[in-house]
Write an enzyme that holds these catalytic residues in place. Structure first.
Site, PDB file in Angstrom:
ATOM      1  N   LYS B  64       0.845  -1.201   0.000  1.00 15.64           N
ATOM      2  CA  LYS B  64       0.000   0.000   0.000  1.00 15.64           C
ATOM      3  C   LYS B  64       0.878   1.247   0.000  1.00 15.64           C
ATOM      4  CE  LYS B  64      -4.020   1.895   2.499  1.00 15.64           C
ATOM      5  NZ  LYS B  64      -4.814   1.804   3.747  1.00 15.64           N
ATOM      6  N   SER B 139      -9.724   2.019   2.735  1.00 10.72           N
ATOM      7  CA  SER B 139      -8.863   2.754   1.839  1.00 10.72           C
ATOM      8  C   SER B 139      -7.922   1.874   1.017  1.00 10.72           C
ATOM      9  CB  SER B 139      -8.029   3.744   2.639  1.00 10.72           C
ATOM     10  OG  SER B 139      -7.166   3.075   3.552  1.00 10.72           O
ATOM     11  N   SER B 163      -9.891  -0.373   6.856  1.00 13.38           N
ATOM     12  CA  SER B 163      -9.271  -0.226   5.532  1.00 13.38           C
ATOM     13  C   SER B 163      -8.541  -1.460   5.012  1.00 13.38           C
ATOM     14  CB  SER B 163      -8.313   0.963   5.527  1.00 13.38           C
ATOM     15  OG  SER B 163      -9.034   2.164   5.578  1.00 13.38           O
TER      16      SER B 163
END
Lengths: 112, 488
Positions: B64, B139, B163
Site C-alpha cells: 500500500k 482505503s 481499511s
C-alpha cells in the site's frame, strides 16, 4: 441531544455548521477553501456533525476517557548516537533548499 | 502456498502488471527493477544451497502506498506527496526485504487512507476485479484488488477503521488487522495514530498468517509497539486447517444485524455461523450495547487525530509547495494545503478542528473518548464468555463507483461493523464467506479476538475457510470472472 451552537457563527435553527463556521474552521486549519467549497462543505459538515453528535446520547459522566487502546507508558532509551538521515537525505524532499538548509517563504509580515 | 509460485516468477508478475493494470488500476507505481533485485538475491540463496530468508522468500507482494519505501515514490494517494521519494524504509518495508519478499509496487488507496472505496485517490479510482463498475473497498482498495486480479499473491494494507477488512470483504480476499501495536507504525504516513495498524492481505488464511509473522513484532522506532512475543498465528492457521473447532466459543454480535444489512449478506453470514457450528464451535449470541455508538465515536476521534497529524503538510520541508511569488509562509501554506488535499481530507481536517476546539471539545472529542471506553468494556464483557466474536464485515457488498461519493455519511456507513475493533485495539479479520445471492458479489465474515490473541481468529478463519472451500468445490477466488489483464 441538542447541539451546542458554534461561537462566531450565525447558525440557523437546527444547523450545527454555517458557511461562516466553515470559513473559520478552514482558516484555523490553513486551508484556502474556495467560495464553492464553502457552500459544499457547510451542508456536508452539518450532516456529519449532526450524526456524530449522537455520542452525546450515551450517559458517560463518570466514565474515564480512553485516548489509546493499549495503556501507554513513557518509553526510554539510552542517549547514544545512532545512524540517522544525512543532511542531504533530510533535504531530499524539500521544495527548496539553500546552503544545506530548508529555504522557506518569508515568515514575518511586511510591517514586522 | 498459493499456486502462483509455480505459474509466475516475480519478474514476470512485475512485467504483467506494467502491461495490463489499466482495467483494475491497482497500482500507482511498479517497482520492477527493485523487485527483480530482491528476487535474484533469493535465487542466489537457493542456488548456493542456503536456507531461504523466510518461508515467503521470493513470493512477490503489493505494498500500500502509505508505507514508505526508500528510493520508491510514496504518495499516500495524495497530490501533496506526488513527487515525494522517501529517504528511508518503514519498518514493515525493511522486514519484507529481510524476509526476501520482492515488492512489486505501490498500490492505490484513498488519499491518506481516508475513505471506503479508493475513490478518494488523487490518481483515479481502483476497480473491483469481480465487477469493474464496483468499488474495491477502501482505503486499501489497490492492495485487495491486486490480490483478486492475480497481480500479486500477497499484499500489505493499513487499517484505521476497516481499511484492510472491508476491501478484503468486497474483493473475496483475506484481510487482517492485527492487535494495535502488533506491527510497527514506523514509516506509515500517519492518519489517526491511536488507530492506524498495518496488516497482511492474502488469498488464503495461511498465507496471511505467514505474512503476519514476517511483519509483526516489537520495534523500538515505534513507542506504541508492543514488546511481547508475536502471537503464534501460523501454528494456529495450520491447526485450524484440520477443521476441528470443538471447544471454541463463538459469539454473534446481536447489534450487527437487521436494518441496513443486505439480505444476501445476512444469508451468507448465517450460513457461515452454521458452518462454524458444524465444525464443533459452540455459538452463542452476545450483546455489545455501545457498538451502535462506535461509528459516531470513530468519526470524531479519527478526524481529530487526522487534523493534528496532517498539520505536518506545511509546504516547508517536503511535499508540494504552491509557488506564490512574494507571499508569506502562512499564505503559501494555506494555498498548498488547498491545492494538495482532496475534498474528503479537507472535510476530516475541518471536522477534527471543530471537535477539538474550545467549547466543543467536551461534547465531541471528550465524549467520543468516553464512548471508546464503553466499547472496550463491551468487548471485555463479551470475551469473558466467548473466545472470538463474529459479524458480517460490511453491511453490503461492493457498491457502484460514484454511488456514494456525494454523500460522505453514506460512505462512512461501510465501516459500521469494523470500527469497534479499531477503537478497542483488538485484532479483527475478514475471510470470504461466499457470494451474495442478491448480486453474486463477495461477502466477508469478520472474526474478532481479544488483544494479543490474534491466533484465535486465525484458527477459526482457517477452519472455516477449508470447510467452505470443500463445500464449494474450491476457493471462492476461483469463481472470479476472467479479466483481460489476467488472460493476457
Amino acid at each position: 441531544m441538542s447541539l451546542p451552537t458554534p461561537s462566531g457563527g450565525s447558525a440557523s435553527e437546527g444547523r450545527a455548521i454555517s458557511r461562516g463556521d466553515v470559513a473559520h474552521l478552514a482558516k484555523l486549519a490553513r486551508l484556502a477553501v474556495t467560495e464553492d467549497e464553502l457552500d459544499l462543505f457547510a451542508g456536508q459538515l452539518d450532516v456529519i456533525l449532526q450524526s456524530v453528535a449522537t455520542v452525546g446520547e450515551v450517559a458517560a459522566d463518570d466514565i474515564p476517557p480512553t485516548s489509546h487502546a493499549v495503556p501507554l507508558t513513557n518509553v526510554f532509551r539510552e542517549d547514544v548516537v545512532r545512524p540517522c538521515l544525512t543532511q542531504e537525505q533530510a533535504l531530499s524532499g524539500a521544495p527548496a533548499a539553500e546552503d544545506g538548509r530548508f529555504r522557506v517563504p518569508r515568515i514575518l509580515g511586511e510591517e514586522q | 502456498m498459493s499456486s502462483d509460485l509455480t505459474r509466475f516468477t516475480a519478474a514476470e508478475l512485475a512485467a504483467k502488471i506494467q502491461a495490463g493494470d489499466g482495467e483494475v488500476h491497482a497500482f500507482l507505481h511498479v517497482a520492477a527493477e527493485k523487485a527483480r533485485e530482491v528476487a535474484r538475491g533469493v535465487d542466489a540463496d537457493v542456488a548456493a544451497g542456503r536456507e531461504p530468508a523466510s518461508p515467503l522468500a521470493g513470493v512477490p507482494l503489493a505494498l500500500k502506498d502509505v508505507v514508505t519505501t526508500e528510493g520508491i515514490p510514496t504518495t499516500a494517494g495524495s497530490r501533496m506527496l506526488e513527487h515525494w521519494v522517501p529517504p528511508y524504509d518503514a519498518t514493515v518495508t525493511a522486514r519484507l526485504y529481510q524476509a526476501g519478499i520482492p515488492i512489486l509496487g505501490k498500490t492505490n488507496m484513498d488519499e491518506f487512507a481516508m475513505g471506503s472505496s479508493t475513490e478518494n485517490s488523487a490518481y483515479g479510482p481502483t476497480h473491483n476485479p469481480w465487477a469493474l463498475d464496483r468499488i474495491p473497498g477502501g482505503s486499501g482498495g489497490g492492495s485487495a484488488a491486486a490480490l483478486a486480479a492475480f497481480q500479486a499473491p500477497l499484499a500489505i494494507g493499513t487499517d484505521t477503521g476497516g481499511s484492510i477488512r472491508q476491501p478484503g470483504s468486497v474483493t473475496g480476499t483475506v484481510g487482517v488487522k492485527p492487535t494495535y501495536g502488533g506491527v510497527s507504525r514506523y514509516g506509515l504516513v500517519a492518519f489517526s495514530s491511536s488507530l492506524d495498524q498495518a496488516g497482511p492481505c492474502a488469498r488464503t488464511v495461511l498465507d496471511a498468517a505467514l505474512l503476519h509473522e514476517v511483519i509483526a513484532g516489537h520495534d523500538r522506532m515505534d513507542s506504541t509497539s508492543i514488546d511481547a512475543p508475536v502471537p503464534p498465528v501460523v501454528e494456529a492457521a495450520r491447526q485450524g486447517l484440520s477443521g476441528d473447532l470443538s471447544g471454541v466459543r463463538v459469539g454473534i454480535v446481536r447489534e450487527f444485524s437487521g436494518e441496513g444489512y443486505e439480505t444476501g449478506v445476512t444469508a451468507s453470514f448465517e450460513a457461515a455461523v452454521k458452518q462454524l457450528t458444524v465444525l464443533g464451535a459452540e455459538v452463542v449470541e452476545v450483546s455489545c450495547p455501545h457498538f451502535g455508538y462506535a461509528l459516531p465515536a470513530y468519526y470524531l476521534i479519527a478526524p481529530s487525530e487526522c487534523s493534528s497529524n496532517l498539520a505536518r503538510f506545511d509546504a516547508m520541508r517536503y511535499g508540494l509547495r504552491v509557488q506564490l511569488p512574494g507571499a508569506g509562509a502562512e499564505e503559501v501554506m494555506s494555498a498548498t494545503r488547498e491545492a494538495g488535499f482532496g475534498a474528503e481530507v479537507k472535510r476530516r481536517i475541518m471536522i477534527g478542528t471543530y471537535a477539538l476546539s474550545s467549547g466543543y471539545y467536551d461534547a465531541y472529542y471528550g465524549q467520543a473518548q468516553k464512548v471508546r471506553t464503553l466499547i472496550k468494556r463491551d468487548f471485555d464483557a463479551a470475551f469473558a464468555g466467548v473466545d472470538v466474536l463474529v459479524s458480517p464485515t460490511t453491511p453490503t457488498t461492493a457498491f457502484k463507483i460514484g454511488e456514494r461519493v456525494g454523500n460522505p455519511m453514506s460512505m462512512y456507513l461501510a465501516d459500521l461493523c469494523t470500527v469497534p475493533a479499531s477503537l478497542a485495539g483488538v485484532p479483527a479479520m475478514s475471510v470470504p464467506s461466499g457470494l451474495s445471492a442478491d448480486d453474486g458479489l463477495p461477502v466477508g465474515l469478520q472474526i474478532m479476538a481479544p488483544a494479543l490473541q490474534d491466533h484465535r481468529m486465525y484458527r477459526v478463519a482457517a477452519a472455516y475457510e477449508s470447510a467452505r472451500d470443500a463445500a464449494d468445490g474450491g476457493p471462492l477466488i476461483n469463481r472470479i470472472p476472467e479479466l483481460e489483464a489476467v488472460k493476457a
